[in-house]
Scaffold this motif. Structure first.
Motif, PDB file in Angstrom:
ATOM      1  N   GLY A   7       0.761  -1.297   0.008  1.00 29.01           N
ATOM      2  CA  GLY A   7      -0.029  -0.112  -0.028  1.00 29.01           C
ATOM      3  C   GLY A   7       0.822   1.320  -0.001  1.00 29.01           C
ATOM      4  N   GLY A   8       0.396   2.264  -0.261  1.00 20.84           N
ATOM      5  CA  GLY A   8       0.870   3.635  -0.089  1.00 20.84           C
ATOM      6  C   GLY A   8       2.164   3.659  -1.136  1.00 20.84           C
ATOM      7  N   HIS A   9       3.005   4.392  -0.504  1.00 24.18           N
ATOM      8  CA  HIS A   9       4.189   4.478  -1.490  1.00 24.18           C
ATOM      9  C   HIS A   9       5.364   3.395  -1.364  1.00 24.18           C
ATOM     10  CE1 HIS A   9       6.010   6.424   2.324  1.00 24.18           C
ATOM     11  NE2 HIS A   9       7.001   5.651   2.136  1.00 24.18           N
ATOM     12  N   LEU A  10       4.862   2.244  -0.701  1.00 22.22           N
ATOM     13  CA  LEU A  10       5.756   1.057  -0.714  1.00 22.22           C
ATOM     14  C   LEU A  10       6.007   0.706  -2.076  1.00 22.22           C
ATOM     15  CD1 LEU A  10       4.555  -0.796   2.505  1.00 22.22           C
ATOM     16  CD2 LEU A  10       6.607   0.625   2.113  1.00 22.22           C
ATOM     17  N   PHE A  12       6.536   2.411  -4.758  1.00 23.21           N
ATOM     18  CA  PHE A  12       7.396   3.011  -5.310  1.00 23.21           C
ATOM     19  C   PHE A  12       8.707   2.282  -5.484  1.00 23.21           C
ATOM     20  CE2 PHE A  12      11.164   5.928  -4.955  1.00 23.21           C
ATOM     21  CZ  PHE A  12      10.925   6.870  -5.838  1.00 23.21           C
ATOM     22  N   TYR A  13       8.899   1.383  -4.627  1.00 27.51           N
ATOM     23  CA  TYR A  13      10.430   0.598  -4.519  1.00 27.51           C
ATOM     24  C   TYR A  13      10.287  -0.711  -5.502  1.00 27.51           C
ATOM     25  CZ  TYR A  13      11.020   3.782  -0.688  1.00 27.51           C
ATOM     26  OH  TYR A  13      11.259   4.995   0.151  1.00 27.51           O
ATOM     27  N   TYR A  71       1.675  -1.457   4.659  1.00 25.53           N
ATOM     28  CA  TYR A  71       1.749  -0.055   4.443  1.00 25.53           C
ATOM     29  C   TYR A  71       2.841   0.813   5.238  1.00 25.53           C
ATOM     30  CZ  TYR A  71      -3.347  -0.779   2.938  1.00 25.53           C
ATOM     31  OH  TYR A  71      -4.537  -0.943   2.083  1.00 25.53           O
ATOM     32  N   MET A  74       1.302   6.642   7.154  1.00 26.11           N
ATOM     33  CA  MET A  74       0.505   7.377   6.539  1.00 26.11           C
ATOM     34  C   MET A  74       0.317   8.860   7.174  1.00 26.11           C
ATOM     35  SD  MET A  74      -0.450   4.900   4.512  1.00 26.11           S
ATOM     36  CE  MET A  74      -1.989   5.438   3.551  1.00 26.11           C
TER      37      MET A  74
ATOM     38  N   PRO B 236       9.332   8.980  -2.841  1.00 26.58           N
ATOM     39  CA  PRO B 236       8.197   8.018  -2.716  1.00 26.58           C
ATOM     40  C   PRO B 236       6.932   8.482  -2.173  1.00 26.58           C
ATOM     41  CG  PRO B 236       9.993   7.846  -0.993  1.00 26.58           C
ATOM     42  CD  PRO B 236      10.373   8.683  -1.999  1.00 26.58           C
ATOM     43  N   GLN B 237       7.062   9.441  -1.478  1.00 30.86           N
ATOM     44  CA  GLN B 237       5.577  10.058  -0.932  1.00 30.86           C
ATOM     45  C   GLN B 237       4.950  10.940  -2.120  1.00 30.86           C
ATOM     46  OE1 GLN B 237       8.089  11.469   2.459  1.00 30.86           O
ATOM     47  NE2 GLN B 237       6.542  10.630   3.968  1.00 30.86           N
ATOM     48  N   TRP B 239       5.325  10.613  -5.110  1.00 31.21           N
ATOM     49  CA  TRP B 239       4.912   9.780  -6.111  1.00 31.21           C
ATOM     50  C   TRP B 239       3.690   8.999  -5.830  1.00 31.21           C
ATOM     51  CZ3 TRP B 239       3.981   4.383  -5.424  1.00 31.21           C
ATOM     52  CH2 TRP B 239       3.829   3.681  -6.737  1.00 31.21           C
ATOM     53  N   ASP B 240       3.510   8.708  -4.655  1.00 30.63           N
ATOM     54  CA  ASP B 240       2.206   7.937  -4.068  1.00 30.63           C
ATOM     55  C   ASP B 240       1.085   8.970  -4.276  1.00 30.63           C
ATOM     56  OD1 ASP B 240       0.703   6.142  -2.636  1.00 30.63           O
ATOM     57  OD2 ASP B 240       1.008   7.367  -1.010  1.00 30.63           O
ATOM     58  N   LYS B 244      -2.070   8.160  -6.481  1.00 31.98           N
ATOM     59  CA  LYS B 244      -3.316   7.890  -5.793  1.00 31.98           C
ATOM     60  C   LYS B 244      -4.042   8.932  -5.119  1.00 31.98           C
ATOM     61  CE  LYS B 244      -0.702   3.523  -4.725  1.00 31.98           C
ATOM     62  NZ  LYS B 244      -0.006   2.914  -3.725  1.00 31.98           N
ATOM     63  N   ALA B 248      -5.235   6.826  -0.886  1.00 30.77           N
ATOM     64  CA  ALA B 248      -4.407   5.814  -0.458  1.00 30.77           C
ATOM     65  C   ALA B 248      -4.573   5.496   0.964  1.00 30.77           C
ATOM     66  CB  ALA B 248      -3.009   5.973  -0.832  1.00 30.77           C
TER      67      ALA B 248
END
Lengths: 77, 632
Positions: A7-10, A12-13, A71, A74, B236-237, B239-240, B244, B248
């Motif tokens: 979820g979320g920005h995970l 991204f990797y 996640y 957040m 990353p943040q 990008w998210d 989304k 998210a």
């Protein structure tokens, strides 16, 4: 098979920035190891739920058929 | 060479029709560079205590951030401020979009609006000057029509139209402002203040030109902007947020057990899978919109049609609306949630307060404090979509039971009586956003002390600061944070972290930066923000001076509230948060009253506020160059 959701920005990797994976495992496996193989920094993982129950990443082994949700922290907004 | 500011503002008296251009010098702007600081300055200097929020003497301030309109992703925001009809205190609400940049390039940092027009008018600001125009034919019409009509009348499709809707005309206490049909100054009822002045809209068109003409080092600023735009995709943040948007959050907060559910009874919602990001993307997402020069592009827009005949003209629900009309009202139908959001946007009222007030009413209904007789037949059980949508309509038009709810949950609770106030999840009269402090303690502290009532954007959420090796915490270390701490912890070090982060977020509101720009929430590092201010202004500022700018702005808002009679007893959390969560994966979690009071005392000490009254001490005001505000 292990069902895993980043979820979320995970995501991204992860390879191709994918968020959903079906990972073939046939025995209990260290979740941290799986994440390292996917390229996800463990420091970014804040919430781990296995089959809907919150668990601690450091001590979690997952088994075939498990549903894993992960996640990052957040923030608000 | 400039200092990032036009230096000028407009003063408008709707009673006499007089419009004047005035200016302040560069030394003034170094103390009060824009946005929240500028608005606070004008409210303190030009508004007598206890002014009727709906009286002609209330002052409506539209104030740009220092960097607003610069070629920097997320530098888009402006502040709308007045004495709030919802809280009775300092009222403030920020929005991104395009209005602020357009106003800046029209030549103004702020617009000060006082008085009341005899009949509806709109203010037009453009290359030909500023004039008031008749708006009688626009009153009662939807934003889409009003925007089209004003653009037609002014012969320019690029005019930015900031306007109220039906809710503002009817003085719903949480009426908002909108421009571009997508961007909202949502909170604190500023739209109702504008409506009380018979002011339908403010239309702005720039002269042309660009921010670089105002900047001290335009080439340096442009280079920073180009580098930061690339960072958006590589961080990353952000990008998210780009991929989304805010939605998210639904899945993550559900997994953490703090997704507000059934009026904050629970932190877990059985229907969460039906409203989280993946469902949103499949069911209702059409595309993403953005704000001026912003590469983050976080704003979702929904597809028209469907069972509720959605209208994509009004954008799409952000996380707050999805959780507010979804889990918190017990609704797991995204189409219905999107419709409730659209109605709020069409009538121009705050989705957070609207949804939370309806959730409050549902709680009262299920506890038997109100029934069909009181609600005019509305079956306000959790999960009843039709009743929820009807309630939104009734609130906007102040018809039926909606007339009571249009005053917000606290006033409605007082009218309902019994223990209804225990179900009003609000602070200072403003409803909580969809973030539960039972899982993130700093957010609770922020809700309690915020001068504008419960606000989730006054500091950083603890969840970002839990792991010393995380991107979020590393971004915050530049602010001076020493240790990563568990999100639920509320000790003295956590309070100290809160304080630094509060000054930082307050600074964002002064500079006009969106919460989704700077670290630790997103891509723009602390050193980048300092560099941006230096390039824009030429001032030899450092981080400490900028944090003091943020702290100064917060203290001005606090002095405003002190003058209105607010004190420590108003810095409290709603009863529900001291009760255990009834469901979700951390069921049983609650906030300790003892710990909370200790934290408040420690925060006042750090802030230099009197521990009994919560007012800034004379020493603190002098240290912030606000000695002139010392009373008595």
């Amino acid at each position: 098979m292990l069902e895993l959701h980043l979820g979320g920005h995970l995501a991204f990797y992860a390879p191709q920035k994918q968020s959903r994976f079906n990972i073939p495992i046939d025995q209990p496996t260290d979740l941290g190891l799986i994440l390292q193989q996917l390229g996800v920094p463990l420091a970014e993982v804040a919430i781990v739920a296995v089959n809907g129950e919150l668990v601690d990443l450091a001590s979690t082994r997952v088994k075939p058929g498990d549903r894993v949700e992960l996640y990052p922290p957040m923030g608000g907004g | 060479m400039g200092y990032g500011s036009t230096g000028k503002y407009l003063r408008v008296d709707l009673g006499s029709g007089a419009i004047q251009e005035e200016s302040l010098d560069e030394s003034f702007y170094r103390l009060y560079p824009g946005g929240k600081a500028l608005a606070g300055y004008f409210l303190l200097h030009e508004l007598s205590p206890h002014t009727d929020p709906f009286g002609p003497d209330n002052l409506l301030v539209l104030a740009n951030g220092l960097l607003t309109g610069s070629p920097i992703a997320t530098a888009t925001r402006f502040t709308a401020a007045a004495r709030s009809p919802l809280t009775g205190g300092y009222g403030e609400s920020e929005a991104g979009g395009y209005f602020g940049p357009e106003l800046k390039l029209a030549g103004y940092e702020a617009v000060l609006i006082r008085g009341r027009a005899d009949s509806p008018v709109y203010l037009s600001i453009g290359p030909g000057g500023a004039v008031l125009k008749d708006a009688g034919h626009l009153w009662g019409h939807d934003p889409e029509q009003v925007q089209d009509q004003i653009r037609t009348e002014l012969g320019d499709t690029k005019v930015q139209v900031l306007q109220i809707g039906l809710a503002g005309e009817k003085r719903v206490l949480f009426a908002a402002l909108t421009h571009g049909l997508r961007h909202y100054n949502g909170r604190n009822g500023i739209g109702a203040v504008m409506g009380s002045k018979n002011l339908k809209a403010v239309a702005v068109r720039a002269h042309g030109g660009a921010y670089r003409e105002l900047a001290h080092a335009p080439q340096e600023l442009a280079a920073l902007g180009q580098r930061l735009a690339k960072e958006v995709r590589n961080h990353p943040q952000s990008w998210d947020l780009h991929e989304k948007g805010t939605n998210a959050l639904v899945g993550g907060l559900q997994a953490a057990g703090i997704l507000p559910t059934l009026n904050f009874r629970s932190g877990g919602f059985d229907g969460a899978d039906k409203i989280k990001w993946e469902a949103y993307q499949q069911e209702i997402l059409e595309k993403r919109g953005t704000c001026f020069a912003c590469a983050v592009r976080c704003k979702p827009e929904v597809r028209s049609g469907g069972p509720y005949d959605l209208n994509s003209a009004y954008g799409g629900p952000e996380y707050e609306a999805v959780a507010g009309f979804g889990s918190n009202c017990g609704v797991d139908d995204l189409q219905a949630i999107a419709k409730a959001n659209e109605l709020c946007n069409r009538y121009v009222m705050d989705t957070i307060s609207t949804s939370a007030t309806i959730a409050f009413a549902m709680d009262c209904f299920e506890h038997g404090l109100i029934g069909p007789k009181e609600t005019g037949g509305l079956d306000l059980r959790f999960g009843n979509i039709q009743a929820m949508l009807q309630a939104v309509e009734q609130i906007a038009s102040r018809q039926g039971f909606g007339n009571l709810l249009a005053d917000g949950s606290l006033r409605a609770a007082q009218a309902i009586g019994g223990n209804a106030v225990d179900f009003a999840v609000q602070v200072k009269g403003q409803e909580l956003a969809m973030h539960d402090p039972r899982g993130k303690a700093m957010v609770g502290l922020g809700y309690a002390v915020s001068e504008s009532g419960a606000d989730h954007l006054v500091s950083i959420h603890d969840t970002l600061l839990q792991n010393p090796d995380s991107v979020g915490f590393k971004g915050a270390q530049a602010l001076g944070l020493q240790h990563a701490l568990p999100a639920g912890l509320l000790n003295d070090e956590k309070v100290a972290n809160y304080f630094v982060c509060e000054n930082w977020v307050s600074l964002e509101k002064v500079l006009g930066l969106c919460y989704f720009g700077p670290a630790p929430r997103s891509f723009m590092q602390v050193v980048d923000v300092v560099a941006l201010v230096r390039a824009a202004t030429g001032w030899d500022v450092d981080l400490q001076e900028l944090l003091r700018v943020g702290e100064r702005a917060t203290n001005m808002a606090r002095v405003f509230n002190t003058r209105e009679g607010f004190n420590r007893s108003d810095d409290r959390l709603p009863a529900r948060l001291f009760n255990p969560l009834e469901g979700g994966v951390i069921a049983g979690a609650s906030i300790s009253k003892v710990e909370f009071e200790q934290a408040l005392t420690e925060l006042y000490r750090l802030k230099g506020w009197d521990p009994a009254s919560g007012a800034p001490t004379p020493e603190k005001l002098r240290s912030l160059e606000l000695g002139y505000l010392i009373q008595g």
